[in-house]
Write a protein that holds these residues in place. Sequence first.
Motif, PDB file in Angstrom:
ATOM      1  N   PHE A  18      42.636  36.499  34.978  1.00 19.86           N
ATOM      2  CA  PHE A  18      42.851  36.840  36.279  1.00 19.86           C
ATOM      3  C   PHE A  18      41.768  36.442  37.129  1.00 19.86           C
ATOM      4  O   PHE A  18      40.637  37.243  37.010  1.00 19.86           O
ATOM      5  N   GLN A  20      39.719  35.810  40.178  1.00 22.53           N
ATOM      6  CA  GLN A  20      39.804  36.257  41.799  1.00 22.53           C
ATOM      7  C   GLN A  20      41.101  36.898  41.866  1.00 22.53           C
ATOM      8  O   GLN A  20      41.867  36.667  42.899  1.00 22.53           O
ATOM      9  N   PRO A  21      41.221  38.095  41.085  1.00 26.42           N
ATOM     10  CA  PRO A  21      42.639  38.788  41.506  1.00 26.42           C
ATOM     11  C   PRO A  21      42.799  39.264  42.935  1.00 26.42           C
ATOM     12  O   PRO A  21      41.706  39.736  43.306  1.00 26.42           O
ATOM     13  N   SER A  22      44.010  39.222  43.295  1.00 21.82           N
ATOM     14  CA  SER A  22      44.272  39.927  44.544  1.00 21.82           C
ATOM     15  C   SER A  22      44.864  41.399  44.394  1.00 21.82           C
ATOM     16  O   SER A  22      44.854  41.772  43.182  1.00 21.82           O
ATOM     17  N   TYR A  23      45.079  42.135  45.402  1.00 22.52           N
ATOM     18  CA  TYR A  23      45.348  43.474  45.270  1.00 22.52           C
ATOM     19  C   TYR A  23      46.479  43.505  44.087  1.00 22.52           C
ATOM     20  O   TYR A  23      46.655  44.469  43.392  1.00 22.52           O
ATOM     21  N   SER A  24      47.594  42.768  44.395  1.00 23.46           N
ATOM     22  CA  SER A  24      48.838  42.833  43.397  1.00 23.46           C
ATOM     23  C   SER A  24      48.555  42.551  42.251  1.00 23.46           C
ATOM     24  O   SER A  24      49.337  42.814  41.124  1.00 23.46           O
ATOM     25  N   ASP A  25      47.574  41.722  41.973  1.00 23.91           N
ATOM     26  CA  ASP A  25      47.062  41.430  40.485  1.00 23.91           C
ATOM     27  C   ASP A  25      46.553  42.398  39.797  1.00 23.91           C
ATOM     28  O   ASP A  25      46.663  42.582  38.749  1.00 23.91           O
ATOM     29  N   GLN A  26      46.136  43.320  40.504  1.00 26.15           N
ATOM     30  CA  GLN A  26      45.667  44.710  39.808  1.00 26.15           C
ATOM     31  C   GLN A  26      46.599  45.371  39.240  1.00 26.15           C
ATOM     32  O   GLN A  26      46.257  46.084  38.019  1.00 26.15           O
TER      33      GLN A  26
END
Length: 76
Positions: A18, A20-26
Amino acid sequence: MNLVLGNSIGSQPIVKEFIQPSYSDQVDIMVELNRIDQDESYRKSISDNYKLIKNKLSVEPKEDLSSLADKMLDII
């Protein structure tokens, strides 16, 4: 570590990455961590693949350096 393995040991990454994960990747990260925690066979496969990396990156030479130099000189 996934780059070290390449296709020579396996085509699947050892762990999901992951970057630079985005919020949805959390959410995906939490699912992955839960799977690692709860699924013993999945966790073991990760551990086994790390052992493969360790062996691949071993500091012990596969052959004598002088033998390797001789082979290189024979090619030239």
